[in-house]
Design an enzyme around this catalytic site. Structure first.
Site, mmCIF file in Angstrom:
data_model
loop_
_atom_site.group_PDB
_atom_site.id
_atom_site.type_symbol
_atom_site.label_atom_id
_atom_site.label_comp_id
_atom_site.label_asym_id
_atom_site.label_seq_id
_atom_site.Cartn_x
_atom_site.Cartn_y
_atom_site.Cartn_z
ATOM 1 N N SER A 272 17.454 43.679 34.843
ATOM 2 C CA SER A 272 17.339 42.505 35.714
ATOM 3 C C SER A 272 16.236 42.673 36.760
ATOM 4 O O SER A 272 15.608 41.691 37.160
ATOM 5 C CB SER A 272 18.676 42.205 36.406
ATOM 6 O OG SER A 272 19.046 43.246 37.281
ATOM 7 N N GLU A 273 15.982 43.915 37.223
ATOM 8 C CA GLU A 273 14.937 44.129 38.227
ATOM 9 C C GLU A 273 13.562 43.766 37.678
ATOM 10 O O GLU A 273 12.771 43.117 38.355
ATOM 11 C CB GLU A 273 14.955 45.585 38.703
ATOM 12 C CG GLU A 273 16.166 45.958 39.518
ATOM 13 C CD GLU A 273 16.117 47.395 40.010
ATOM 14 O OE1 GLU A 273 16.829 47.698 40.974
ATOM 15 O OE2 GLU A 273 15.372 48.207 39.428
ATOM 16 N N LEU B 257 10.738 58.332 43.772
ATOM 17 C CA LEU B 257 11.965 57.535 43.696
ATOM 18 C C LEU B 257 11.915 56.360 44.670
ATOM 19 O O LEU B 257 11.252 56.418 45.704
ATOM 20 C CB LEU B 257 13.181 58.410 44.023
ATOM 21 C CG LEU B 257 13.523 59.516 43.023
ATOM 22 C CD1 LEU B 257 14.509 60.493 43.638
ATOM 23 C CD2 LEU B 257 14.090 58.928 41.741
ATOM 24 N N GLY B 258 12.642 55.291 44.326
ATOM 25 C CA GLY B 258 12.843 54.187 45.248
ATOM 26 C C GLY B 258 11.769 53.118 45.247
ATOM 27 O O GLY B 258 11.812 52.203 46.075
ATOM 28 N N GLU B 259 10.776 53.205 44.342
ATOM 29 C CA GLU B 259 9.671 52.250 44.363
ATOM 30 C C GLU B 259 9.651 51.323 43.148
ATOM 31 O O GLU B 259 8.778 50.467 43.043
ATOM 32 C CB GLU B 259 8.337 53.001 44.404
ATOM 33 C CG GLU B 259 8.151 53.886 45.609
ATOM 34 C CD GLU B 259 6.816 54.614 45.554
ATOM 35 O OE1 GLU B 259 5.987 54.358 46.460
ATOM 36 O OE2 GLU B 259 6.589 55.400 44.620
ATOM 37 N N PRO C 297 9.492 58.067 34.664
ATOM 38 C CA PRO C 297 10.656 58.757 34.097
ATOM 39 C C PRO C 297 11.909 58.538 34.933
ATOM 40 O O PRO C 297 11.829 58.242 36.138
ATOM 41 C CB PRO C 297 10.240 60.243 34.113
ATOM 42 C CG PRO C 297 8.759 60.224 34.276
ATOM 43 C CD PRO C 297 8.458 59.002 35.086
ATOM 44 N N ARG C 298 13.043 58.689 34.299
ATOM 45 C CA ARG C 298 14.320 58.556 34.987
ATOM 46 C C ARG C 298 14.448 59.621 36.078
ATOM 47 O O ARG C 298 14.981 59.354 37.145
ATOM 48 C CB ARG C 298 15.460 58.688 33.962
ATOM 49 C CG ARG C 298 16.856 58.576 34.539
ATOM 50 C CD ARG C 298 17.158 57.177 35.000
ATOM 51 N NE ARG C 298 18.547 57.008 35.359
ATOM 52 C CZ ARG C 298 19.018 55.957 36.007
ATOM 53 N NH1 ARG C 298 18.216 54.977 36.347
ATOM 54 N NH2 ARG C 298 20.301 55.854 36.298
ATOM 55 N N ASN D 163 19.365 48.989 33.625
ATOM 56 C CA ASN D 163 19.329 47.640 34.187
ATOM 57 C C ASN D 163 17.972 46.978 33.927
ATOM 58 O O ASN D 163 16.934 47.513 34.313
ATOM 59 C CB ASN D 163 19.598 47.738 35.695
ATOM 60 C CG ASN D 163 19.773 46.380 36.347
ATOM 61 O OD1 ASN D 163 19.752 45.361 35.683
ATOM 62 N ND2 ASN D 163 19.953 46.385 37.659
ATOM 63 N N GLU E 174 24.476 52.908 40.220
ATOM 64 C CA GLU E 174 25.810 52.600 40.737
ATOM 65 C C GLU E 174 25.819 52.601 42.263
ATOM 66 O O GLU E 174 26.484 51.778 42.906
ATOM 67 C CB GLU E 174 26.837 53.606 40.221
ATOM 68 C CG GLU E 174 27.080 53.551 38.719
ATOM 69 C CD GLU E 174 26.139 54.468 37.953
ATOM 70 O OE1 GLU E 174 25.044 54.787 38.484
ATOM 71 O OE2 GLU E 174 26.485 54.858 36.827
#
Length: 387
Positions: free
Chosen positions: A350-351, A321-323, A280-281, A348, A68
């Site tokens: 779409s990525e 994170l972020g990659e 993992p999330r 999501n 989000e």
């Protein structure tokens, strides 16, 4: 009569949330000890600001987690472009969202952790920041926030608005519908992410004239630069994987790793050199997966430790994170988690699709079912969904 009942249900909620405040305080302490809250800034969750309010008008944008928050950034940039005099305050709930999003926010945007929805925390937060308008992303309908803002004359908007099938059934019941309809009546703008979601909000008694459809904001999440070190690391991975069969399982929740590792064992029988990348999330879950696999004698590389992919390494656990967008480019196949257990509702896709991956999901995709259907309509083989 309906208005009286709605107000009565809200008063019950307000009293209960006030009475449970001490337990929520202890819960935040427990989360802090487990590393789930920021070690220094966790009091912000109690409505205690860590920064002063700048003078002038202020827009508060709230996003609960990373997805989000990333969808909100293009909105923030448009607001700055149109109203450079406006101060923007962004709140997130999760530490993982903070770690990634803070680096990507435009200069001048203030970040705070969102207060819990108790009367004291929310009154303290609203009293300090005094926002002129509030934009809430997706489905964060908290009664004390919405009613407190309405009582102060603060304009409310709900962007990328959605309600899960489970929540819709629960909110449509005789107990919660009066409260939900009361909250929705306070919004000046509701922008659902699909026509079906628009219907859901109307059935929950949202005023039809405030509903405007503009599409799913997660399609317009921007590409962000990563550091030179991260670029070199990704390129190094690309070299190591050039001659190996690779697949990735991303956004994996607790319990889903058993499904992924089961698939990995089957693939190993046919392709002994296959590499399974597990993302993992939550990063801490990645460390737990790696530790368990090490105990079982597997050769595992952990990204946060900069482990190298030696010859017998068949499992690569990404606990950073972020990659994710960049990692998708390393694999021809991406399995999107959050979709293999009935308590989950997808992530999501779409990525992964934009990176050219063949996408697979489990059966539980929630509101992402619309995204799945749109992609399958364009190419029936673009997304395969398990049953």
């Amino acid at each position: 009569m309906a208005a009286t009942k709605s107000k009565a249900v809200y008063n019950v909620y307000r009293a209960l949330s006030h009475g449970l405040s001490p337990l929520l305080y202890l819960h935040l302490h427990w989360r802090k000890l487990r590393g789930l809250e920021h070690p220094l800034r966790w009091p912000e969750r109690l409505g205690r600001p860590s920064l002063p309010r700048p003078p002038g008008q202020l827009l508060w944008i709230h996003a609960v987690s990373l997805g989000e928050g990333m969808a909100a950034i293009p909105v923030i940039k448009q607001c700055i472009q149109r109203r450079p005099d406006l101060t923007i305050l962004m709140t997130t709930t999760t530490s993982s969202a903070f770690e990634v999003i803070e680096k990507r926010l435009p200069t001048g945007v203030i970040h705070q952790f969102a207060p819990v929805d108790t009367p004291s925390a929310m009154d303290s937060f609203l009293g300090h920041w005094k926002p002129n308008a509030i934009v809430i992303m997706e489905s964060e309908l908290w009664p004390n926030l919405i009613m407190g803002a309405s009582e102060r004359g603060i304009t409310l908007a709900l962007l990328n608005a959605r309600v899960s099938t489970k929540s819709f059934k629960r909110w449509s019941g005789p107990l919660l519908l009066p409260l939900v309809s009361l909250m929705l009546s306070k919004f000046s703008l509701i922008v659902p992410l699909s026509n079906m979601q628009a219907i859901h909000f109307q059935l929950l008694h949202a005023p039809p004239f405030v509903i405007n459809f503009s599409g799913d904001l997660k399609y317009v999440v921007e590409e962000f630069d990563i550091s030179e070190g991260e670029i070199r690391s990704i390129e190094d991975l690309k070299v190591h994987l050039a001659h190996r069969k690779v697949w990735m399982a991303s956004s994996i929740h607790k319990g889903e790793e058993e499904v992924i590792l089961g698939i990995h064992k089957v693939l190993m029988q046919q392709y002994p050199d296959v590499l399974t990348i597990i993302v993992p999330r939550h990063p801490q879950h990645g460390k737990e997966i790696a530790q368990q696999l090490w105990k079982e004698g597997h050769s595992v590389a952990l990204r946060s430790q900069h482990d190298k992919l030696v010859g017998d390494t068949n499992l690569y656990v990404v606990d950073t994170l972020g990659e994710l967008k960049h990692l998708y480019r390393l694999t021809p196949v991406a399995v999107i988690g959050g979709s293999f257990l009935p308590t989950l509702s997808g992530h999501n896709i779409s990525e992964a699709a934009a990176a050219g991956c063949a996408v697979l999901t489990g059966p539980y995709v929630g509101h992402f079912s619309r995204m799945v259907l749109e992609m399958q309509r364009l190419n029936p083989l673009s997304v395969l969904q398990g049953t």
